[in-house]
Design a protein around this motif. Structure first.
Motif, short mmCIF file in Angstrom:
data_model
loop_
_atom_site.label_atom_id
_atom_site.label_comp_id
_atom_site.label_asym_id
_atom_site.label_seq_id
_atom_site.Cartn_x
_atom_site.Cartn_y
_atom_site.Cartn_z
N ARG A 211 15.37 -12.57 -54.61
CA ARG A 211 14.65 -13.70 -54.01
C ARG A 211 13.95 -13.17 -52.77
N ARG B 225 11.33 -14.09 -49.57
CA ARG B 225 10.65 -15.07 -48.73
C ARG B 225 9.41 -14.38 -48.21
N THR C 38 8.40 -18.76 -51.51
CA THR C 38 9.47 -17.95 -52.09
C THR C 38 9.07 -17.47 -53.47
#
Length: 142
Positions: free
Chosen positions: A14, A16, A27
Protein backbone atom coordinates in the motif's frame (compact mmCIF):
# COMPACT_ATOMS: atom_id res chain seq x y z
CA UNK A 1 5.51 8.81 -2.65
CA UNK A 2 4.76 9.71 0.95
CA UNK A 3 4.56 6.28 2.62
CA UNK A 4 4.80 2.60 1.72
CA UNK A 5 3.58 -0.40 3.74
CA UNK A 6 3.19 -4.12 3.24
CA UNK A 7 -0.35 -5.39 3.74
CA UNK A 8 -2.07 -8.79 3.55
CA UNK A 9 0.96 -10.59 5.02
CA UNK A 10 3.30 -9.12 2.43
CA UNK A 11 1.14 -10.06 -0.55
CA UNK A 12 0.49 -6.42 -1.42
CA UNK A 13 2.08 -3.01 -0.95
CA UNK A 14 0.00 0.00 0.00
CA UNK A 15 1.54 3.29 -1.08
CA UNK A 16 0.43 6.75 -0.03
CA UNK A 17 1.23 9.21 -2.80
CA UNK A 18 1.05 12.92 -3.44
CA UNK A 19 0.24 14.53 -6.78
CA UNK A 20 3.10 16.80 -7.89
CA UNK A 21 0.65 19.06 -9.76
CA UNK A 22 -2.10 19.72 -7.22
CA UNK A 23 -0.64 18.36 -3.98
CA UNK A 24 -3.60 16.05 -3.29
CA UNK A 25 -2.90 12.71 -1.68
CA UNK A 26 -4.13 9.32 -2.84
CA UNK A 27 -3.47 5.65 -2.16
CA UNK A 28 -2.42 2.88 -4.52
CA UNK A 29 -2.25 -0.83 -3.80
CA UNK A 30 0.18 -3.03 -5.69
CA UNK A 31 -0.48 -6.75 -5.58
CA UNK A 32 1.80 -9.54 -6.69
CA UNK A 33 -0.21 -11.45 -9.27
CA UNK A 34 0.33 -15.18 -9.15
CA UNK A 35 -0.50 -16.98 -12.38
CA UNK A 36 -1.06 -20.68 -12.96
CA UNK A 37 0.01 -22.17 -16.29
CA UNK A 38 -2.32 -25.00 -17.25
CA UNK A 39 -1.32 -28.05 -19.30
CA UNK A 40 -2.86 -26.46 -22.38
CA UNK A 41 -0.54 -23.47 -21.98
CA UNK A 42 -3.35 -21.15 -20.92
CA UNK A 43 -2.47 -18.87 -18.00
CA UNK A 44 -4.98 -17.84 -15.36
CA UNK A 45 -4.75 -16.14 -11.97
CA UNK A 46 -4.24 -18.43 -8.96
CA UNK A 47 -7.51 -19.04 -7.15
CA UNK A 48 -7.84 -20.23 -3.57
CA UNK A 49 -11.45 -21.01 -4.38
CA UNK A 50 -10.36 -23.58 -6.98
CA UNK A 51 -8.08 -25.21 -4.41
CA UNK A 52 -10.95 -25.34 -1.90
CA UNK A 53 -13.33 -26.77 -4.52
CA UNK A 54 -10.92 -29.57 -5.45
CA UNK A 55 -10.13 -30.42 -1.85
CA UNK A 56 -13.80 -30.25 -0.85
CA UNK A 57 -14.60 -32.75 -3.61
CA UNK A 58 -11.88 -35.12 -2.32
CA UNK A 59 -13.21 -34.71 1.24
CA UNK A 60 -16.84 -35.37 0.35
CA UNK A 61 -18.40 -37.44 3.15
CA UNK A 62 -15.34 -37.00 5.37
CA UNK A 63 -15.35 -35.22 8.75
CA UNK A 64 -13.59 -32.06 7.54
CA UNK A 65 -14.92 -28.59 8.34
CA UNK A 66 -14.91 -25.44 6.23
CA UNK A 67 -12.16 -23.78 8.28
CA UNK A 68 -9.83 -26.66 7.46
CA UNK A 69 -10.46 -26.11 3.73
CA UNK A 70 -9.63 -22.42 4.02
CA UNK A 71 -6.50 -23.08 6.08
CA UNK A 72 -5.30 -25.68 3.59
CA UNK A 73 -5.87 -23.27 0.69
CA UNK A 74 -3.91 -20.58 2.53
CA UNK A 75 -1.03 -23.00 3.15
CA UNK A 76 -1.01 -23.95 -0.52
CA UNK A 77 -0.95 -20.30 -1.63
CA UNK A 78 1.82 -19.44 0.83
CA UNK A 79 3.84 -22.42 -0.36
CA UNK A 80 3.46 -21.40 -3.99
CA UNK A 81 4.19 -17.73 -3.34
CA UNK A 82 7.30 -18.65 -1.35
CA UNK A 83 8.87 -19.93 -4.58
CA UNK A 84 9.09 -16.33 -5.73
CA UNK A 85 7.85 -17.22 -9.21
CA UNK A 86 5.15 -15.11 -10.86
CA UNK A 87 3.96 -18.09 -12.92
CA UNK A 88 3.67 -21.64 -11.69
CA UNK A 89 2.62 -24.79 -13.58
CA UNK A 90 -0.69 -26.32 -12.50
CA UNK A 91 1.23 -29.51 -11.73
CA UNK A 92 3.07 -27.63 -8.96
CA UNK A 93 -0.23 -26.48 -7.47
CA UNK A 94 -1.33 -30.11 -7.27
CA UNK A 95 1.92 -31.06 -5.55
CA UNK A 96 1.45 -28.21 -3.08
CA UNK A 97 -2.01 -29.56 -2.23
CA UNK A 98 -0.93 -33.17 -1.63
CA UNK A 99 1.18 -32.57 1.50
CA UNK A 100 -1.34 -30.56 3.53
CA UNK A 101 -4.20 -32.80 2.37
CA UNK A 102 -2.29 -35.89 3.51
CA UNK A 103 -2.05 -34.34 6.98
CA UNK A 104 -5.70 -33.31 6.96
CA UNK A 105 -7.35 -36.58 5.90
CA UNK A 106 -5.67 -39.69 4.48
CA UNK A 107 -8.78 -40.94 2.67
CA UNK A 108 -9.27 -37.59 0.96
CA UNK A 109 -5.56 -37.61 0.14
CA UNK A 110 -5.92 -40.99 -1.59
CA UNK A 111 -8.92 -39.74 -3.56
CA UNK A 112 -7.10 -36.60 -4.68
CA UNK A 113 -3.86 -38.45 -5.43
CA UNK A 114 -5.69 -41.09 -7.46
CA UNK A 115 -7.02 -38.44 -9.81
CA UNK A 116 -3.97 -36.17 -9.73
CA UNK A 117 -1.51 -38.98 -10.38
CA UNK A 118 -3.88 -40.85 -12.73
CA UNK A 119 -3.97 -44.16 -10.84
CA UNK A 120 -4.82 -46.87 -13.34
CA UNK A 121 -4.79 -50.02 -11.21
CA UNK A 122 -5.37 -51.44 -7.77
CA UNK A 123 -1.60 -51.74 -7.45
CA UNK A 124 -1.30 -47.94 -7.68
CA UNK A 125 -3.63 -47.63 -4.69
CA UNK A 126 -1.83 -50.39 -2.80
CA UNK A 127 1.53 -48.69 -3.29
CA UNK A 128 0.18 -45.34 -2.10
CA UNK A 129 -1.45 -46.95 0.95
CA UNK A 130 1.81 -48.73 1.73
CA UNK A 131 3.65 -45.40 1.50
CA UNK A 132 1.09 -43.84 3.86
CA UNK A 133 1.57 -46.66 6.37
CA UNK A 134 5.35 -46.34 6.19
CA UNK A 135 5.17 -42.57 6.68
CA UNK A 136 2.80 -42.99 9.62
CA UNK A 137 5.08 -45.60 11.24
CA UNK A 138 8.13 -43.36 10.73
CA UNK A 139 6.25 -40.44 12.24
CA UNK A 140 5.02 -42.34 15.31
CA UNK A 141 8.32 -43.96 16.30
CA UNK A 142 10.57 -41.86 18.56
Amino acid sequence: MVDSREVEDGQAIRRRRSCAGCGRRFTTVEEAVLAVVKRSGVTEPFSRDKVVTGVRRACQGRPVDEDAFQQLAQRVEESIRSTGCAEIPSHEVGLAILGPLRELDEVAYLRFASVYRSFSSVEDFEKEISDLRTARADHVEP
